[in-house]
Write a protein that holds these residues in place. Structure first.
Motif, short mmCIF file in Angstrom:
data_model
loop_
_atom_site.label_atom_id
_atom_site.label_comp_id
_atom_site.label_asym_id
_atom_site.label_seq_id
_atom_site.Cartn_x
_atom_site.Cartn_y
_atom_site.Cartn_z
N ARG A 1 2.12 1.85 -3.53
CA ARG A 1 1.08 2.45 -4.37
C ARG A 1 0.84 3.91 -4.00
O ARG A 1 0.62 4.74 -4.86
CB ARG A 1 -0.24 1.67 -4.24
CG ARG A 1 -0.17 0.27 -4.77
CD ARG A 1 -0.14 0.26 -6.26
NE ARG A 1 -0.04 -1.13 -6.71
CZ ARG A 1 0.06 -1.48 -7.95
NH1 ARG A 1 0.10 -0.58 -8.89
NH2 ARG A 1 0.14 -2.74 -8.27
N CYS B 1 0.82 -1.21 0.00
CA CYS B 1 0.00 0.00 0.00
C CYS B 1 0.86 1.27 0.00
O CYS B 1 0.53 2.25 -0.69
CB CYS B 1 -0.94 0.00 1.20
SG CYS B 1 -2.25 -1.23 1.12
N GLN C 1 -0.78 6.08 -7.01
CA GLN C 1 -1.78 5.19 -7.62
C GLN C 1 -2.90 4.87 -6.64
O GLN C 1 -3.31 3.73 -6.48
CB GLN C 1 -1.09 3.89 -8.06
CG GLN C 1 -0.03 4.11 -9.11
CD GLN C 1 0.76 2.84 -9.39
OE1 GLN C 1 0.87 1.96 -8.55
NE2 GLN C 1 1.32 2.76 -10.57
N HIS D 1 -6.13 2.91 -7.71
CA HIS D 1 -6.07 1.48 -7.99
C HIS D 1 -7.29 0.82 -7.34
O HIS D 1 -7.65 1.15 -6.22
CB HIS D 1 -4.77 0.89 -7.42
CG HIS D 1 -4.47 -0.49 -7.87
ND1 HIS D 1 -5.03 -1.59 -7.28
CD2 HIS D 1 -3.70 -0.96 -8.88
CE1 HIS D 1 -4.60 -2.68 -7.87
NE2 HIS D 1 -3.79 -2.32 -8.85
#
Length: 181
Positions: free
Chosen positions: A34, A31, A39, A42
């Motif tokens: 990301r 996490c 992102q 996502h």
């Protein structure tokens, strides 16, 4: 040395918490990666305003939790007062960081919005670990109440033999006189 109640219950809980902390490190690192890459849209991530704080403390709690379980494994094996100090202090710090992550998990759930399945799994593991780590902490310190449950800080004989016995005499008697070769 006889097995104690605290040791018999703490050992499986230590292993369970170790596995759960490793899972927390895995999910939190995915996490965070990301999140750093931007992102957050996502499908399995999402998040809200509390996500960055939650991820920071989850990662920190996971890493410190894994390390505290290593000290805890050493304590479970030795089950002595001197190993209790290292295991107890590192477990207390791991629990405090897990409790902070728990607070941010609650805030993240309260804010709402889209949170992907990985964030929800991470939240669930942090919530469960908050209580299982506290139970583990209580179990390894149970010797404070009775020696039936394990070693406690009140025991005064660690590192010493029987009262009044010379430690050098305990190791084999008189000194050996030899010649230099």
């Amino acid at each position: 040395m006889a097995q104690t109640v605290g040791r018999n219950v703490a050992a499986p809980l230590l292993f369970l918490n170790l596995i759960m902390y490793l899972i927390v490190v895995g999910f939190a690192s995915w996490c965070v990666n990301r999140y750093i890459n931007g992102q957050t849209n996502h499908p399995s991530f999402g998040g809200n305003g509390a996500t960055s704080f939650f991820l920071t403390f989850s990662m920190l709690a996971g890493v410190v939790g894994v390390v505290s379980k290593l000290a805890g494994g050493s304590h479970i094996r030795a089950w002595r007062n001197d190993s209790l100090a290292a295991a107890g202090s590192s477990s207390l710090i791991a629990w405090a960081l897990t409790a902070l992550a728990f607070g941010f998990a609650c805030k993240e759930i309260n804010i709402g919005g889209h949170r992907g399945w990985r964030l929800r799994v991470l939240e669930a593991f942090i919530i469960i670990l908050t209580f299982t780590q506290l139970l583990y902490l209580v179990l390894i310190h149970a010797g404070l109440f009775s020696s039936k449950y394990g070693p406690g800080y009140r025991d005064t004989d660690y590192g010493m033999g029987a009262a009044g016995v010379d430690p050098a005499h305990h190791k084999g008697g008189a000194a050996v006189v030899g010649s230099r070769v």
